[in-house]
Design an enzyme around this catalytic site. Structure first.
Site, PDB file in Angstrom:
ATOM      1  CD  GLU A 147      -2.711  -0.855   2.656  1.00 20.83           C
ATOM      2  OE1 GLU A 147      -2.510  -1.735   3.508  1.00 20.83           O
ATOM      3  OE2 GLU A 147      -3.477   0.109   2.816  1.00 20.83           O
ATOM      4  NE  ARG A 185       3.147  -8.286  10.477  1.00 22.41           N
ATOM      5  CZ  ARG A 185       3.198  -7.123   9.838  1.00 22.41           C
ATOM      6  NH1 ARG A 185       4.208  -6.320   9.982  1.00 22.41           N
ATOM      7  NH2 ARG A 185       2.252  -6.732   9.049  1.00 22.41           N
ATOM      8  CE  LYS A 228       2.565   0.128   5.303  1.00 22.45           C
ATOM      9  NZ  LYS A 228       2.128   0.005   3.912  1.00 22.45           N
TER      10      LYS A 228
HETATM   11  P1  ATP Z   1       1.006  -1.881   8.144  1.00 25.55           P
HETATM   12  O1  ATP Z   1       0.414  -3.135   8.689  1.00 25.55           O
HETATM   13  O2  ATP Z   1       2.044  -1.270   9.026  1.00 25.55           O
HETATM   14  O3  ATP Z   1       0.015  -0.907   7.628  1.00 25.55           O
HETATM   15  P2  ATP Z   1       1.643  -3.524   5.937  1.00 25.55           P
HETATM   16  O4  ATP Z   1       2.565  -4.515   6.467  1.00 25.55           O
HETATM   17  O5  ATP Z   1       0.245  -3.927   5.749  1.00 25.55           O
HETATM   18  O6  ATP Z   1       1.781  -2.271   6.859  1.00 25.55           O
HETATM   19  P3  ATP Z   1       1.871  -3.251   3.103  1.00 25.55           P
HETATM   20  O7  ATP Z   1       2.317  -2.114   2.299  1.00 25.55           O
HETATM   21  O8  ATP Z   1       0.480  -3.710   2.960  1.00 25.55           O
HETATM   22  O9  ATP Z   1       2.191  -2.902   4.604  1.00 25.55           O
HETATM   23  O10 ATP Z   1       2.861  -4.453   2.897  1.00 25.55           O
HETATM   24  C1  ATP Z   1       3.148  -4.955   1.636  1.00 25.55           C
HETATM   25  C2  ATP Z   1       3.526  -6.402   1.764  1.00 25.55           C
HETATM   26  O11 ATP Z   1       4.628  -6.537   2.643  1.00 25.55           O
HETATM   27  C3  ATP Z   1       2.400  -7.234   2.319  1.00 25.55           C
HETATM   28  O12 ATP Z   1       2.243  -8.360   1.481  1.00 25.55           O
HETATM   29  C4  ATP Z   1       2.852  -7.620   3.681  1.00 25.55           C
HETATM   30  O13 ATP Z   1       2.421  -8.903   3.965  1.00 25.55           O
HETATM   31  C5  ATP Z   1       4.374  -7.552   3.572  1.00 25.55           C
HETATM   32  N1  ATP Z   1       4.958  -7.180   4.855  1.00 25.55           N
HETATM   33  C6  ATP Z   1       4.719  -6.059   5.556  1.00 25.55           C
HETATM   34  N2  ATP Z   1       5.373  -6.067   6.726  1.00 25.55           N
HETATM   35  C7  ATP Z   1       6.075  -7.215   6.768  1.00 25.55           C
HETATM   36  C8  ATP Z   1       6.947  -7.833   7.723  1.00 25.55           C
HETATM   37  N3  ATP Z   1       7.229  -7.234   8.876  1.00 25.55           N
HETATM   38  N4  ATP Z   1       7.478  -9.022   7.407  1.00 25.55           N
HETATM   39  C9  ATP Z   1       7.194  -9.619   6.255  1.00 25.55           C
HETATM   40  N5  ATP Z   1       6.380  -9.109   5.320  1.00 25.55           N
HETATM   41  C10 ATP Z   1       5.809  -7.936   5.563  1.00 25.55           C
HETATM   42 MG    MG Z   2      -1.280  -3.846   4.541  1.00 26.42          MG
END
Ligand code: ATP
Ligand code: MG
Length: 554
Positions: free
Chosen positions: A37, A262, A272
């Site tokens: 996102e 994660r 984020k």
């Molecule tokens: P937040 O939950 O802080 O809003 P997010 O993790 O949902 O952020 P995205 O931009 O949706 O952020 O993440 C893009 C991709 O990265 C998703 O497929 C998510 O699963 C993966 N991702 C995000 N954070 C992690 C993490 N800590 N470890 C592994 N993969 C991650």
């Molecule tokens: Mg997300």
């Protein structure tokens, strides 16, 4: 450097893909994607996901898409889109023209929403957001049907079209899937598919007054792109039921969601929302602060894509949530930089030494190899030596403690690649602080080896006073003072480490005069360093990436 001949260890995702390939489920295709996102900058957790998805596509001769899940125009900005592409490319991911946006599919998603309405599987609901929450029930109580749930297809179609046309106020209506308000899975209690939002979108401008929810857009985007293995983090485990329901209800191409744990890392917060606070409230200097675990922060700190890849391979993928020790990330970059960086000398806390028997005005130059760790590399640089040099302040002790092997009164040490010297005097200022040392050198030890077999215990790094260049050296520690900055419900902002940045006025050897931002070195005995973009013609600026001492214990 990462050994590219090492086979990637297997994991449960590879096992699933192998089985799918064996059964012909996707005709042997492997098509993955990274779906950020665009509401923040990429961090080390995203790197795990990118390396996993891109790595699988590469290893199985498949395809990899970059897709922006840009369904929420209120939080998304072009700045983030640009930064995400730059950082993902820096990490090494290649999407070869397969850059997509959920917003590319808005029209298709809209058509599919009408299809669900016509099939009696979606309805326009006039309940407010609060009421919807109230009607949704709890973990122990089923939800209740909305009084608008049984609208006719025609009425639903009419209202939905008028929602699209912008006739209604924000929040006045939503489109919901008609699934099961008593489902044990919350996500199946008639989830919202569209909300009214009179907000311009970075890519579709003012074309839309309704925007799809992430849950409605995600699985369909995968389907449109032909994603076979849709890999995501564990929080989406329940959502899989919903994504499957949508694809089945629409009768469209199926993709298979696979969840993994994660990455959590000590001394960080990975959400984020929290990271944005650290930037906006000035606890870091920006998204690229070298203390930050964003990809830009790590890059500016001196991390390499190879080190981050090695790290993601070391941590592997699993189904169980855990926290990885920051020391492991540091171990990965240390290994990589150990192999690739030239060795140079810099003195971070200079103490002057006057070599009294070295002729005034004399100077000489040693030819010193850059890559002592790598016998296949023969590059070297000239290292000037003269009567006055600087050594590290803590390499001298006037009254040496037991076990101290460096310089002390009456003791002899080696100046690396130069000569043996012995300390003959200590000069102090009025306050009693040591400001200078006196020493003598042995001309018979040129190059740092004695001809009479005489041994010394300590070897010191040094710079020639006349030739050294001043440099600003920034030493970093963790941004947080505790490995778990949110433990026991604490606010992470209360656990910031006040000593996470230390700035030193250092002196570096003259070969570094032409170093450019991004150039990496080992400063012998002091760690690995990278030239910071703040470097100016009149002042070199270095960041310490990591010290030499490895604290990671597997
Ligand atoms: P937040 O939950 O802080 O809003 P997010 O993790 O949902 O952020 P995205 O931009 O949706 O952020 O993440 C893009 C991709 O990265 C998703 O497929 C998510 O699963 C993966 N991702 C995000 N954070 C992690 C993490 N800590 N470890 C592994 N993969 C991650
Ligand atoms: Mg997300």
């Amino acid at each position: 450097m990462t050994d590219t001949t090492t086979p990637t260890p297997s994991n449960f995702i590879r096992t699933i893909i192998d089985e799918d390939n064996a059964s012909g489920k996707y005709a042997g295709q492997v098509h993955t994607r990274f779906p950020p996102e665009p509401n923040g900058y990429l961090h080390i957790g995203h790197a795990k996901s990118i390396n996993l998805n891109y790595g699988l596509a590469q290893d199985y001769n498949g395809l990899f898409n970059l897709r922006f899940d840009d369904t929420n125009p209120e939080k998304e900005e072009q700045e983030y889109i640009d930064a995400i592409m730059e950082d993902a490319a820096w990490l090494g991911a290649q999407w070869d023209g397969r850059l997509f946006h959920a917003s590319d599919y808005f029209e298709q998603l809209y058509d599919w929403a009408e299809q669900l309405i016509r099939d009696g599987k979606a309805y326009v609901d006039d309940l407010s957001a609060d009421e919807i929450r109230e009607y949704r029930g709890t973990l122990t109580e089923p939800g209740r049907n909305s009084p608008y749930r049984d609208r006719t297809v025609d009425e639903n179609l009419d209202l939905f079209r008028r929602m699209r046309a912008g006739e209604f106020a924000e929040g006045s209506r939503v489109l919901r899937a008609k699934i099961d308000m008593a489902s044990p899975f919350f996500v199946l209690r008639d989830p919202v598919m569209y909300r009214i939002l009179h907000a311009p979108h970075p890519r579709t401008g003012n074309a839309w007054h309704i925007y799809p929810t992430y849950d409605w857009a995600h699985g369909q985007s995968d389907s449109i792109e032909g994603i076979t293995h849709s890999i995501c983090t564990l929080e989406f485990e329940n959502n899989r039921r919903l994504y499957d329901w949508f694809q089945e209800a629409l009768g469209i191409r199926r993709s298979q969601q696979i969840e993994f744990a994660r990455l959590n890392l000590t001394y960080t917060v990975m959400s984020k929302r929290k990271m944005i606070r650290l930037v906006q409230e000035g606890h870091v200097s920006g998204w690229d602060d070298p203390r930050f675990w964003t990809l830009r922060g790590l890059r500016r700190r001196g991390y390499t894509p190879e080190a981050i890849r090695a790290f993601t391979e070391m941590i592997g993928v699993s189904k169980a949530n855990s926290v990885v020790d920051m020391a492991m990330l540091e171990h990965a970059v240390r290994e990589d930089l150990n192999a690739r960086t030239p060795r140079v000398m810099a003195v971070l806390e200079p103490l002057k030494v006057v070599i009294e028997n070295y002729p005034k005005k004399q100077e000489e130059t040693f030819d010193v190899p850059y890559y002592k760790q790598d016998k296949t590399r023969t590059e070297s640089r000239p290292l000037p030596f003269s009567r006055e040099i600087y050594i590290e302040r803590d390499d001298f002790m006037e009254e040496p403690v037991k076990g101290f092997t460096r310089l002390a009164p009456e003791t002899e040490v080696r100046l690396m690649s130069a000569y043996y010297i012995a300390c003959t005097g200590v000069v102090k200022d009025a306050a009693g602080r040591i400001v200078e040392l006196r020493a003598v050198y042995d001309p018979a030890t040129r190059g740092g080896t004695s001809t009479d077999g005489r041994k010394v215990k300590g070897t010191l790094h040094w710079v020639s006073a006349e030739h050294a260049i001043p440099a600003e050296v920034r030493l970093y520690d963790n941004l947080f003072a505790k490995p778990f900055p949110e433990e026991n419900g604490e606010n992470f902002l209360d656990n910031l480490n006040p000593d996470s940045l230390r700035v030193m006025d250092a002196l570096v050897e003259p070969s570094l005069a032409t170093a450019q931002p991004g150039d990496k070195f080992q400063f012998v005995r002091d760690g690995y360093f990278v030239v910071d973009p703040d470097t100016r013609p009149d002042m070199l600026v270095f960041n310490r990436t990591v010290g030499l001492k490895d604290t990671w214990r597997p």
